[in-house]
Design a protein around this motif. Structure first.
Motif, PDB file in Angstrom:
ATOM      1  N   TRP A 129       0.837  -1.186   0.000  1.00  0.00           N
ATOM      2  CA  TRP A 129       0.000   0.000   0.000  1.00  0.00           C
ATOM      3  C   TRP A 129       0.880   1.248   0.000  1.00  0.00           C
ATOM      4  O   TRP A 129       2.084   1.195   0.290  1.00  0.00           O
ATOM      5  CB  TRP A 129      -0.930  -0.010   1.209  1.00  0.00           C
ATOM      6  N   LEU A 130       0.242   2.377  -0.328  1.00  0.00           N
ATOM      7  CA  LEU A 130       0.941   3.648  -0.475  1.00  0.00           C
ATOM      8  C   LEU A 130       0.679   4.577   0.705  1.00  0.00           C
ATOM      9  O   LEU A 130      -0.394   4.541   1.312  1.00  0.00           O
ATOM     10  CB  LEU A 130       0.484   4.359  -1.753  1.00  0.00           C
ATOM     11  N   LYS A 131       1.655   5.414   0.990  1.00  0.00           N
ATOM     12  CA  LYS A 131       1.453   6.506   1.943  1.00  0.00           C
ATOM     13  C   LYS A 131       1.301   7.800   1.150  1.00  0.00           C
ATOM     14  O   LYS A 131       2.043   8.041   0.190  1.00  0.00           O
ATOM     15  CB  LYS A 131       2.644   6.632   2.892  1.00  0.00           C
ATOM     16  N   LEU A 132       0.330   8.616   1.550  1.00  0.00           N
ATOM     17  CA  LEU A 132       0.158   9.910   0.909  1.00  0.00           C
ATOM     18  C   LEU A 132      -0.369  10.925   1.902  1.00  0.00           C
ATOM     19  O   LEU A 132      -0.827  10.566   2.989  1.00  0.00           O
ATOM     20  CB  LEU A 132      -0.758   9.813  -0.310  1.00  0.00           C
ATOM     21  N   THR A 133      -0.293  12.192   1.524  1.00  0.00           N
ATOM     22  CA  THR A 133      -0.723  13.278   2.390  1.00  0.00           C
ATOM     23  C   THR A 133      -2.019  13.867   1.870  1.00  0.00           C
ATOM     24  O   THR A 133      -2.115  14.209   0.686  1.00  0.00           O
ATOM     25  CB  THR A 133       0.352  14.376   2.463  1.00  0.00           C
ATOM     26  N   THR A 134      -3.021  13.995   2.732  1.00  0.00           N
ATOM     27  CA  THR A 134      -4.288  14.595   2.335  1.00  0.00           C
ATOM     28  C   THR A 134      -4.147  16.113   2.284  1.00  0.00           C
ATOM     29  O   THR A 134      -3.134  16.685   2.708  1.00  0.00           O
ATOM     30  CB  THR A 134      -5.402  14.220   3.319  1.00  0.00           C
ATOM     31  N   ASP A 135      -5.181  16.771   1.778  1.00  0.00           N
ATOM     32  CA  ASP A 135      -5.150  18.235   1.698  1.00  0.00           C
ATOM     33  C   ASP A 135      -5.045  18.874   3.072  1.00  0.00           C
ATOM     34  O   ASP A 135      -4.547  19.999   3.212  1.00  0.00           O
ATOM     35  CB  ASP A 135      -6.419  18.735   0.988  1.00  0.00           C
ATOM     36  N   SER A 136      -5.493  18.152   4.104  1.00  0.00           N
ATOM     37  CA  SER A 136      -5.414  18.691   5.467  1.00  0.00           C
ATOM     38  C   SER A 136      -4.052  18.442   6.110  1.00  0.00           C
ATOM     39  O   SER A 136      -3.813  18.863   7.240  1.00  0.00           O
ATOM     40  CB  SER A 136      -6.508  18.060   6.337  1.00  0.00           C
ATOM     41  N   GLY A 137      -3.158  17.736   5.391  1.00  0.00           N
ATOM     42  CA  GLY A 137      -1.830  17.465   5.917  1.00  0.00           C
ATOM     43  C   GLY A 137      -1.699  16.134   6.630  1.00  0.00           C
ATOM     44  O   GLY A 137      -0.613  15.785   7.102  1.00  0.00           O
ATOM     45  N   GLU A 138      -2.773  15.383   6.711  1.00  0.00           N
ATOM     46  CA  GLU A 138      -2.740  14.082   7.376  1.00  0.00           C
ATOM     47  C   GLU A 138      -2.083  13.036   6.475  1.00  0.00           C
ATOM     48  O   GLU A 138      -2.379  12.962   5.279  1.00  0.00           O
ATOM     49  CB  GLU A 138      -4.162  13.639   7.719  1.00  0.00           C
ATOM     50  N   VAL A 139      -1.192  12.230   7.032  1.00  0.00           N
ATOM     51  CA  VAL A 139      -0.578  11.129   6.286  1.00  0.00           C
ATOM     52  C   VAL A 139      -1.467   9.895   6.437  1.00  0.00           C
ATOM     53  O   VAL A 139      -1.762   9.470   7.557  1.00  0.00           O
ATOM     54  CB  VAL A 139       0.846  10.826   6.791  1.00  0.00           C
TER      55      VAL A 139
END
Length: 398
Positions: A196-206
């Motif tokens: 699976w991938l890690k990414l950052t949401t628009d709110s800054g949450e990983v």
């Protein structure tokens, strides 16, 4: 019969056969999943409750359009679908269909079925089954890894012939999980990716996301820039900042023979505009048949078959004779010749790349009597270079 009263030349209009086969789409995706809990949706100036979209395949052509109709990422109500659709568009996707399932969706809701409303005696298709009514090429149900759901996705693609599904592993998959899952799946119509991938949401949450939607976008990117014959591998993934598990060569050596397509972190190795380090490092189907080992071979053959099928429907009810057979052969010859010239088929000469037979040798009296036209087509599909072997000889002599 018309009478001709004077001498001269008279022109009679005759049936003109098509001169080209149109290429079908290859990368329209059908997504099934849960969306944000939005009570009112505005679309094309019409406001309605988004419950009205339940199990209705709805075409989306941008991330903004998705947000307008289904809402944004929501950890509770849309843990995987929203950001997977965003990943699809961020990586080159241009069109997809969304099938929204209930908030408390079960395995049965994802697989779907056909139900009768009784009130108006109409059949309604749910979940995966709802995608039967739309023209798609790829299926993703992001983050849903139940074996029953994945087997249903495969069965769906095999039934409709020209579809391919991208499967996710569970987040915590290990070698034993892959071996067990691999023993349950044997098809050329699916590929499985890990991790699976890690990414950052628009709110800054990983957050951690399944890769299937992002991979579908890469498929679309490759189809548009290189062609469906190109294996969608050695390509960087946009939107991901890291991997949940970093795979080394020793783990890849175990997973590759199981036909698990790994995502690897190789600094500065991404290509075609993708991320600089997270790279797709595999292009295998889940088939045990060596002929269908590579997913680009399956997808290329599906593309060719569907294009020819749709491009020869005009021949239905035409007189079944040598004239028709010759017209069909010429049409398909021209289509495959162009694909070969574009590098989609291997062979130094055209007759090494393909053959088309539609004549007395393929059409018997029984075929003609039963209204059948038989066309035999052979293709030499390109296979990816998975292993580059370099032999180096050092000469110690001076």
């Amino acid at each position: 019969m018309k009478s001709y009263l004077r001498r001269g030349v008279y022109v009679k209009q005759v049936r003109a056969y098509p001169t080209a086969i149109a290429r079908v789409e290859t990368s329209v995706v059908g997504f099934v999943g849960k969306t944000e809990h939005v009570h009112k949706v505005v679309f094309d100036t019409v406001t309605f409750n988004n419950d009205a979209l339940l199990n209705i395949p709805t075409k989306i052509t941008s991330w903004a359009e998705y947000v307008d109709m289904y809402g944004d990422y929501d950890k509770k109500y849309s843990p995987y679908l929203a950001l997977s659709v965003k990943g699809f568009f961020d990586n080159g996707g241009s069109a997809c269909y969304i099938v929204r399932v209930p908030e408390q969706a079960t395995t049965a809701d994802f697989i779907g079925s056909v139900i009768n409303t009784h009130a108006n005696n109409m059949n309604i298709k749910q979940g995966l089954a709802a995608l039967e009514s739309v023209d798609i090429n790829i299926i993703c149900i992001p983050g849903v890894t139940d074996i029953a759901v994945q087997q249903a996705m495969i069965k769906h693609c095999e039934k409709f012939k020209y579809r391919f599904c991208i499967l996710d592993s569970v987040q915590t998959a290990d070698v034993n999980w892959f071996k067990a899952r691999r023993s349950q799946l044997d098809t050329s119509y699916a590929a499985l990716y890990y991790p699976w991938l890690k990414l950052t949401t628009d709110s800054g949450e990983v957050v951690v996301m399944p890769p299937s939607g992002f991979i579908a976008g890469v498929y679309a990117q490759m189809d548009a820039t290189r062609g469906v014959h190109k294996a969608p591998a050695n390509i960087g993934i946009n939107g991901a900042i890291d991997l949940l598990v970093n795979i080394d060569n020793s783990l890849q050596d175990i997973l590759n023979p199981l036909h698990i397509n790994c995502l690897r972190s190789f600094p500065n190795r991404g290509r075609s505009g993708g991320s600089s380090n997270i790279v797709i490092w595999g292009a295998r189907t889940l088939s045990r048949d060596p002929q269908w080992k590579y997913l680009n071979v399956r997808r290329l053959c599906s593309f060719i078959e569907e294009s020819i099928y749709k491009g020869t429907l005009w021949a239905v009810f035409e007189p079944n004779n040598e004239t028709l057979w010759a017209a069909i052969k010429l049409l398909i010859d021209n289509f495959l010749m162009q694909l070969w010239k574009e590098g989609m088929l291997q062979g130094a000469k055209a007759d090494e790349a393909f053959f088309v037979r539609c004549d007395r040798s393929t059409n018997s009296i029984a075929d003609i009597e039963n209204g059948r036209v038989r066309i035999n087509i052979g293709l030499a599909a390109l296979k990816p270079a998975e292993f580059i072997v370099i032999n180096i000889l050092q000469n110690s002599r001076k």
